[in-house]
Design a protein around this motif. Structure first.
Motif, PDB file in Angstrom:
ATOM      1  N   LEU A   1       0.830  -1.212   0.000  1.00 29.12           N
ATOM      2  CA  LEU A   1       0.000   0.000   0.000  1.00 29.12           C
ATOM      3  C   LEU A   1       0.862   1.259   0.000  1.00 29.12           C
ATOM      4  N   GLU A   2       1.928   1.254   0.801  1.00 26.07           N
ATOM      5  CA  GLU A   2       2.791   2.430   0.895  1.00 26.07           C
ATOM      6  C   GLU A   2       3.589   2.636  -0.390  1.00 26.07           C
TER       7      GLU A   2
ATOM      8  N   LEU B   1      -0.453   5.026  -1.695  1.00 25.48           N
ATOM      9  CA  LEU B   1      -1.790   5.187  -1.121  1.00 25.48           C
ATOM     10  C   LEU B   1      -1.682   5.671   0.317  1.00 25.48           C
ATOM     11  N   ASP B   2      -2.630   6.467   0.722  1.00 27.36           N
ATOM     12  CA  ASP B   2      -2.658   6.969   2.095  1.00 27.36           C
ATOM     13  C   ASP B   2      -3.164   5.868   3.019  1.00 27.36           C
ATOM     14  N   VAL B   3      -2.353   5.500   3.991  1.00 28.89           N
ATOM     15  CA  VAL B   3      -2.722   4.434   4.942  1.00 28.89           C
ATOM     16  C   VAL B   3      -3.085   5.098   6.262  1.00 28.89           C
TER      17      VAL B   3
ATOM     18  N   THR C   1      -4.227  -3.676  -6.746  1.00 28.65           N
ATOM     19  CA  THR C   1      -4.979  -2.847  -7.700  1.00 28.65           C
ATOM     20  C   THR C   1      -5.967  -1.900  -7.034  1.00 28.65           C
ATOM     21  N   ALA C   2      -6.133  -1.967  -5.736  1.00 27.86           N
ATOM     22  CA  ALA C   2      -7.139  -1.144  -5.049  1.00 27.86           C
ATOM     23  C   ALA C   2      -6.857   0.346  -5.246  1.00 27.86           C
ATOM     24  N   PRO C   3      -7.898   1.150  -5.517  1.00 27.79           N
ATOM     25  CA  PRO C   3      -7.692   2.588  -5.720  1.00 27.79           C
ATOM     26  C   PRO C   3      -7.357   3.314  -4.426  1.00 27.79           C
TER      27      PRO C   3
ATOM     28  N   PHE D   1     -10.886  -3.615   1.972  1.00 25.54           N
ATOM     29  CA  PHE D   1     -11.896  -4.194   2.873  1.00 25.54           C
ATOM     30  C   PHE D   1     -13.282  -4.234   2.258  1.00 25.54           C
ATOM     31  N   GLU D   2     -13.431  -3.861   0.999  1.00 27.43           N
ATOM     32  CA  GLU D   2     -14.756  -3.803   0.384  1.00 27.43           C
ATOM     33  C   GLU D   2     -15.443  -5.166   0.435  1.00 27.43           C
TER      34      GLU D   2
END
Length: 290
Positions: free
Chosen positions: A246-247, A251-253, A279-281, A287-288
């Motif tokens: 993620l980092e 992406l903002d974590v 691939t998550a935006p 968590f969707e």
């Protein structure tokens, strides 16, 4: 609620009753070597509503002096009510079994051990009708076993050494020696040692070292606690990998995302989130649908 260290400190003597005869030499006591030992019921309840239970109760047989009883108590802190309870245990056992009864108190810190080994007298000072003199095992007199060969010679004693020194810096060296020694032990012998040691360390910092040693050095063992330790290691590694992905994607974590990821102890769930993280935006998108 009874804690894992409390259980380990006395149940290790149930697992290997002969451990007491080996421990006694560190207490400066010359006892005849038992020729047999039996774990007895621990319920000392009277007919009245008052219920009292000793932690572990063993009966030893000796050729020289006949049988005797040993009550083993695990004590985690000073308790002014305990001496009276201990005196009751010993008196009750003497009355019930008509056998000599001794008391062994196992501690994990110097202050509690020093308190526990003080003689306690019942009755006025000039009439000490009953004097309680517990035998005390703790970091002040248990051996520091840091050589694998020494640990291998008596795995149960080495585990007790780790348990009683759990709060001391030297415990790390003891645990390393014990894990090395256990590599050569059959699984049915090693499993209870792994579990007693893990429970005895409780939540002290040394538990992390022990879990790492079990995960790496003893990966071939399949006891439930060994599997639990390895699952924890896999979960921790999975959480770290997920956060790195993620980092690295920029992406903002948030603290909420980081907290949910690090709190997850299911490697399968973490792998699922990791696949989404590629691939998550947004970080929250992993968590969707959950």
């Amino acid at each position: 609620m009874v804690s894992p260290p409390h259980e380990a400190m006395h149940r290790i003597f149930q697992h290997d009753p002969g451990l007491f005869s080996r421990v006694s030499r560190f207490l400066g006591i010359d006892l005849p070597k038992p020729i047999g030992a039996t774990a007895l019921p621990t319920d000392l309840t009277e007919a009245s509503p008052v219920e009292r239970r000793v932690d572990t109760l063993l009966r030893f047989e000796t050729a020289e002096q006949g049988p005797f009883l040993l009550a083993v108590e695990a004590q985690g802190k000073k308790d002014p009510d305990k001496p009276a309870s201990w005196a009751y245990y010993v008196s009750y056992l003497w009355t019930k079994y008509r056998l000599p009864a001794a008391l062994l108190v196992v501690c994990q810190d110097y202050a509690t051990a020093k308190w526990a080994q003080q003689p306690v007298h019942s009755g006025p000072a000039q009439l000490p009708t009953l004097t309680l003199r517990p035998l005390v095992v703790g970091p002040h007199n248990m051996p520091v076993i840091t050589e694998p060969d020494e640990a291998r010679a008596d795995l149960v004693l080495a585990s007790l050494a780790a348990i009683t020194h759990a709060a001391e810096p030297v415990v790390n060296a003891i645990l390393k020696a014990l894990s090395t020694a256990l590599r050569d032990a059959p699984e049915d012998i090693a499993d209870p040692i792994v579990e007693f040691t893990a429970h005895g360390l409780g939540n002290r910092p040394a538990k992390h070292l022990w879990r790492n040693l079990v995960a790496m050095d003893l990966s071939f063992y399949k006891s439930y606690i060994s599997e639990e330790i390895r699952d924890e290691g896999r979960a921790q590694a999975g959480a770290e990998a997920l956060l790195i992905v993620l980092e690295q994607r920029g992406l903002d974590v948030s603290d909420d995302v980081r907290g949910r990821v690090t709190a997850c102890d299911d490697p399968a769930v973490l792998r699922h989130w990791l696949a989404r993280a590629v691939t998550a935006p947004t970080a929250e998108a992993i968590f969707e649908d959950e």
